[in-house]
Write a protein that holds these residues in place. Structure first.
Motif, short mmCIF file in Angstrom:
data_model
loop_
_atom_site.label_atom_id
_atom_site.label_comp_id
_atom_site.label_asym_id
_atom_site.label_seq_id
_atom_site.Cartn_x
_atom_site.Cartn_y
_atom_site.Cartn_z
N GLY A 19 24.40 30.47 36.52
CA GLY A 19 23.92 30.60 38.22
C GLY A 19 25.35 31.16 39.13
N ASP A 20 26.27 31.39 38.52
CA ASP A 20 27.32 31.68 39.40
C ASP A 20 26.70 33.27 39.64
OD1 ASP A 20 30.39 33.25 39.85
OD2 ASP A 20 30.17 31.08 39.69
N ILE A 21 27.45 33.56 41.35
CA ILE A 21 26.70 35.28 42.14
C ILE A 21 27.48 36.09 40.68
CG2 ILE A 21 26.04 36.06 43.79
CD1 ILE A 21 24.17 34.40 42.41
N ARG A 22 29.35 35.22 40.94
CA ARG A 22 29.90 36.96 40.79
C ARG A 22 29.93 37.17 39.55
NH1 ARG A 22 36.03 36.76 42.26
NH2 ARG A 22 35.95 34.74 40.47
N TRP A 23 30.19 35.67 38.63
CA TRP A 23 30.38 36.11 36.86
C TRP A 23 29.12 37.09 36.69
CZ3 TRP A 23 34.40 36.32 34.63
CH2 TRP A 23 35.06 35.60 34.42
N THR A 24 27.78 37.01 37.28
CA THR A 24 26.00 37.32 36.97
C THR A 24 25.85 38.92 37.51
OG1 THR A 24 24.83 35.05 37.80
CG2 THR A 24 23.90 37.65 37.64
N ALA A 25 26.60 39.01 38.39
CA ALA A 25 26.96 40.62 39.45
C ALA A 25 27.82 41.38 38.16
CB ALA A 25 28.04 40.62 40.83
N ALA A 26 28.74 40.67 38.34
CA ALA A 26 30.38 41.68 37.39
C ALA A 26 29.06 41.83 35.45
CB ALA A 26 31.21 40.41 36.66
N MET A 27 28.78 40.74 35.46
CA MET A 27 27.70 41.16 34.54
C MET A 27 26.64 42.25 34.07
SD MET A 27 27.41 37.36 31.77
CE MET A 27 27.29 36.88 33.07
N TYR A 28 26.73 42.36 35.43
CA TYR A 28 25.34 43.37 35.76
C TYR A 28 26.08 45.03 36.27
CZ TYR A 28 20.97 45.81 37.71
OH TYR A 28 20.40 46.36 37.82
N GLY A 51 28.92 42.03 27.66
CA GLY A 51 29.43 42.31 26.48
C GLY A 51 31.03 42.73 26.84
N ASN A 52 31.07 43.59 27.92
CA ASN A 52 32.59 43.84 28.62
C ASN A 52 33.29 42.84 29.67
OD1 ASN A 52 31.82 45.91 27.55
ND2 ASN A 52 31.13 46.53 28.93
N VAL A 53 32.00 41.35 29.58
CA VAL A 53 32.84 40.45 30.87
C VAL A 53 33.21 39.45 29.95
CG1 VAL A 53 32.48 38.85 32.72
CG2 VAL A 53 31.28 41.20 32.79
N ARG A 54 34.48 38.77 30.24
CA ARG A 54 34.90 37.45 29.56
C ARG A 54 34.86 36.51 30.90
NH1 ARG A 54 36.98 41.46 28.69
NH2 ARG A 54 39.22 41.29 30.02
N ILE A 55 33.49 35.61 30.95
CA ILE A 55 33.31 34.05 32.25
C ILE A 55 34.33 33.20 31.24
CG2 ILE A 55 31.97 32.67 32.48
CD1 ILE A 55 29.52 34.33 31.63
N ASN A 56 35.10 33.22 30.76
CA ASN A 56 36.02 31.84 30.30
C ASN A 56 37.53 32.73 31.33
OD1 ASN A 56 34.80 30.09 29.03
ND2 ASN A 56 35.03 30.63 27.04
N ASP A 57 38.04 33.82 31.48
CA ASP A 57 39.23 34.43 32.04
C ASP A 57 39.04 34.46 33.07
OD1 ASP A 57 39.85 34.60 29.16
OD2 ASP A 57 39.18 36.68 29.43
N ARG A 105 39.58 39.19 37.75
CA ARG A 105 40.25 39.37 38.61
C ARG A 105 41.36 40.62 37.87
NH1 ARG A 105 43.82 34.05 38.19
NH2 ARG A 105 45.18 34.87 36.45
N TRP A 106 41.93 41.68 38.42
CA TRP A 106 41.74 42.61 37.40
C TRP A 106 43.48 42.32 37.24
CZ3 TRP A 106 46.86 45.28 38.17
CH2 TRP A 106 46.96 46.78 37.90
N PRO A 107 44.20 42.65 36.23
CA PRO A 107 43.55 42.90 34.97
C PRO A 107 43.23 42.47 34.36
CG PRO A 107 46.37 43.24 34.24
CD PRO A 107 45.84 41.57 35.76
N THR A 108 42.48 41.48 34.07
CA THR A 108 41.86 40.69 33.10
C THR A 108 40.58 41.33 32.88
OG1 THR A 108 42.99 38.03 33.66
CG2 THR A 108 40.68 38.52 32.28
N HIS A 109 39.58 41.23 33.90
CA HIS A 109 38.07 42.87 34.14
C HIS A 109 39.29 44.14 35.00
CE1 HIS A 109 36.65 39.28 33.10
NE2 HIS A 109 36.41 39.08 32.20
N PRO A 110 38.41 45.27 34.47
CA PRO A 110 38.48 46.43 35.46
C PRO A 110 38.54 46.03 36.45
CG PRO A 110 37.32 46.28 33.21
CD PRO A 110 36.95 45.37 33.94
N PHE A 111 39.29 46.81 37.64
CA PHE A 111 39.49 46.78 39.09
C PHE A 111 37.74 47.47 39.90
CE2 PHE A 111 39.85 48.43 43.78
CZ PHE A 111 40.72 46.77 44.10
N ASP A 112 37.15 48.15 38.83
CA ASP A 112 35.94 48.10 39.88
C ASP A 112 34.69 47.00 39.85
OD1 ASP A 112 35.88 49.03 37.48
OD2 ASP A 112 33.98 50.65 37.72
#
Length: 199
Positions: free
Chosen positions: A150-159, A164-170, A173-180
């Motif tokens: 139910g976390d909005i930011r993680w849901t949006a990141a996956m959308y 498969g490109n989102v690591r919820i346990n990390d 933030r950049w550079p863990t995830h792409p800046f965009d």
């Protein structure tokens, strides 16, 4: 990740859609799709505002080349719909690299549409239908919201980037995830809070 339609910029201090000139019919379709799939209307509205600025004819060509390469790499991928099994290579748009971009209000890609219930023989233009596009967008958000607890930011990141490109346990933030993707998630959260009246 795919490019959002840019005629309407991200609105970090957006007003509610009811005061921003969005067609009431689109809002009604979005809210109905959200209710059907058990997500907050504010979440779907926020994603649509960020993806296309509520522009039903939006199309992103940037996404098509990357998605087409993905499609070409798995021609035997099977979709099961209505008791029938169909291979991706049998789709009428399989060989067309321009068909695999992001379409409509939720910037839904054809492969995503087929995965989330778009009839197999549908042309890409079917995703420009607001009701169809919003229903698929809501289905995707429901799946990702469940994965994200139910976390909005993680849901949006996956959308934005694909589950498969989102690591919820990390940390998100950049550079863990792409800046965009990080910026996209922040935009969606701001829009979501505005829709709820909390922004």
């Amino acid at each position: 990740s795919h490019e959002s339609f840019r005629t309407v910029p991200a609105r970090r201090t957006a007003a509610s859609v009811f005061s921003s000139g969005v067609p009431a019919a689109f809002v009604a379709l979005a809210d109905a799709a959200a209710a059907r799939h058990g997500i907050e209307p504010a979440l779907l509205r926020a994603v649509i505002a960020r993806e296309s600025g509520w522009t039903s004819s939006a199309y992103s060509r940037r996404a098509s080349a990357q998605q087409w390469r993905r499609v070409q790499s798995k021609p035997g991928h099977v979709f099961r719909q209505g008791g029938a099994s169909r291979s991706l290579k049998d789709h009428g748009s399989f060989a067309d690299p321009t068909a695999w971009g992001a379409y409509g209000l939720g910037q839904v890609m054809l492969l995503t549409g087929l995965t989330f219930g778009l009839p197999f023989d549908s042309p890409p233009s079917a995703l420009l239908d607001p009701a169809t596009n919003l229903d698929i967008s809501a289905r995707v958000l429901r799946r990702y919201s469940d994965r994200a607890g139910g976390d909005i930011r993680w849901t949006a990141a996956m959308y934005h980037a694909g589950a498969g490109n989102v690591r919820i346990n990390d940390p998100l933030r950049w550079p863990t995830h792409p800046f965009d993707t990080v910026a996209y998630s922040a935009d969606v959260l701001d829009l979501y809070l505005a829709e709820r009246g909390d922004g």
